[in-house]
Design an enzyme around this catalytic site. Structure first.
Site, PDB file in Angstrom:
ATOM      1  CD  GLU A 158       7.738  65.900  -4.881  1.00  0.00           C
ATOM      2  OE1 GLU A 158       8.871  66.392  -4.855  1.00  0.00           O
ATOM      3  OE2 GLU A 158       6.997  65.845  -3.887  1.00  0.00           O
ATOM      4  CD  GLU A 264       2.644  64.214  -0.660  1.00  0.00           C
ATOM      5  OE1 GLU A 264       3.254  65.247  -0.323  1.00  0.00           O
ATOM      6  OE2 GLU A 264       3.203  63.331  -1.325  1.00  0.00           O
TER       7      GLU A 264
END
Ligand code: G3I
Length: 359
Positions: A158, A264
């Site tokens: 991220e 995820e």
């Protein structure tokens, strides 16, 4: 020929012996078996998942595991000179004991960083050289420990911003600029040259964010940075992403020659964009029921995404669910319960499970 009762009994006894293993084998079939010719199916686990009924659900349906939190820098390296290996080791051992693939998550992230990382002994912020040296030491220590056991790492997580800027303005970026990204991959590759190294992010089907990630990866690959794959987190919802945006993301990132993994996966039953720490687009609703319309919307989304996954199987090397069942999801809280996975709170397959396994 008269069939004497005891002869019938003998025949039925042997027939039973023949049929039972087949039935037992059939029962043991799970997600991983349906997808054995496509890609490994994984799940993010916490220590309590590795026992009782959660454990048997993992072993029936999954062939890969990821530590949900235990290998992040904060939990595994809480003090500069002290590591906490116990939980991470137990998850790795579980994977080894049951011949599961093990994904490492994650080496460098703005989330769950330990307090010491950015401070020197006087409490002042460290400079770029010190930060990079600390990151190098962390990566070398953790990756070397699990060399040959963890096959893939989410090296950087991220780093791209959700706002109009390119890079997330984390302390990592504020101190070291974008260089921390390149160096993290180089440190990880040096520590385990065989490990498959991923850049991992969310909202990767958003055209603007997708382009920023693509541009960064293309630049790093052109410099010879050892990046092997991109992790598309896939924290989706009943109204996001569309089939076309999902296909565009797979086609764009695979055009770089990168492996793609959905790292995820969960599909929130509440509309709105979310991913990572973000649940945007709507306020916390006080909902505790998994309604029939939620179920229908969710199963349609799961059906679609797995149709796309199967279509692009040559680019996809893994699909990992984030959490095991609706009994617990990181999406719970904020005044509501979520139901984002394929197994319900009793660990039973939901209708969406059958949409994903009927093809
Ligand atoms: O372990 C402590 C416990 O000792 C303490 O009592 C408790 C209460 O404060 O907190 C516990 O730590 C929590 C940890 O989960 C373990 O349960 C942290 O507060 C909590 O913030 C942490 O949340 C995790 C979150 O990442 C951290 O940002 C979620 O479980 C985890 O699912 C989530 O996963 C991330 C991925 O790593 C990266 N992609 C996005 C994804 C969702 O945010």
């Amino acid at each position: 020929m008269s069939w004497k009762p005891n002869k019938l009994r003998t025949i039925s006894f042997y027939l039973l012996f023949l049929i039972l293993p087949l039935v037992a084998y059939k029962r043991a079939e799970g997600l991983k078996d349906y997808y054995k010719d496509y890609f490994p199916i994984g799940v993010a686990v916490k220590p309590s998942d590795l026992r009782s009924d959660e454990k048997s659900l993992i072993l029936t349906h999954f062939s890969s595991i990821t530590a949900e939190n235990a290998m992040k820098m904060g939990p595994i390296h809480p003090f500069e000179k002290k590591y906490f290996w116990q939980i991470a080791d137990s998850i790795v051992q579980f994977g080894l004991d049951h011949q599961l693939k093990i994904r490492g998550h994650c080496l460098v992230w703005h989330g769950q960083t330990p307090r010491w990382l950015f401070k020197d002994s006087t409490g002042n912020q460290v400079n770029k050289e010190v930060l990079l040296s600390r990151i190098k030491d962390h990566i070398n220590t953790v990756v070397s420990r699990y060399r040959g056991k963890i096959y893939a790492w989410d090296v950087v997580n991220e780093a791209i911003a959700d706002d109009t800027s390119t890079y997330r303005k984390s302390q990592l970026y504020q101190i070291a600029g974008e260089e921390f990204i390149e160096q993290a991959f180089r440190y990880a590759h040096a520590a385990d040259p065989k490990a498959v190294l991923f850049y991992n992010d969310y909202n990767t089907e958003n055209p603007i964010k997708r382009e920023k990630i693509y541009t960064m990866l293309k630049k790093l690959l052109a410099k010879g940075v050892p990046i092997h794959g991109v992790g598309l987190q896939a924290h989706w919802s009943v109204n996001n992403p569309s089939r076309s945006e999902l296909e565009k993301s797979i086609e764009l990132f695979s055009s770089l020659g990168l492996q793609i993994q959905f790292t995820e996966l969960d599909i929130s039953v509440f509309p709105g964009r979310q991913g990572g720490q973000l649940i945007t687009g709507e306020k916390s609703l006080d909902k505790t029921a998994f309604t029939p319309e939620m179920e229908q919307q969710q199963l349609e989304k799961y059906k679609m995404v797995f149709e796309v996954f199967r279509k692009y199987k040559k680019h996809i090397t893994g699909v990992t669910f984030w959490n095991l069942s609706d009994r617990y999801s990181w999406l719970d809280g904020r005044g509501r319960k979520n139901f984002p996975l394929l197994f319900d709170t009793d660990l039973q397959p939901k209708k969406a499970y059958y949409e994903v396994t009927r093809f």
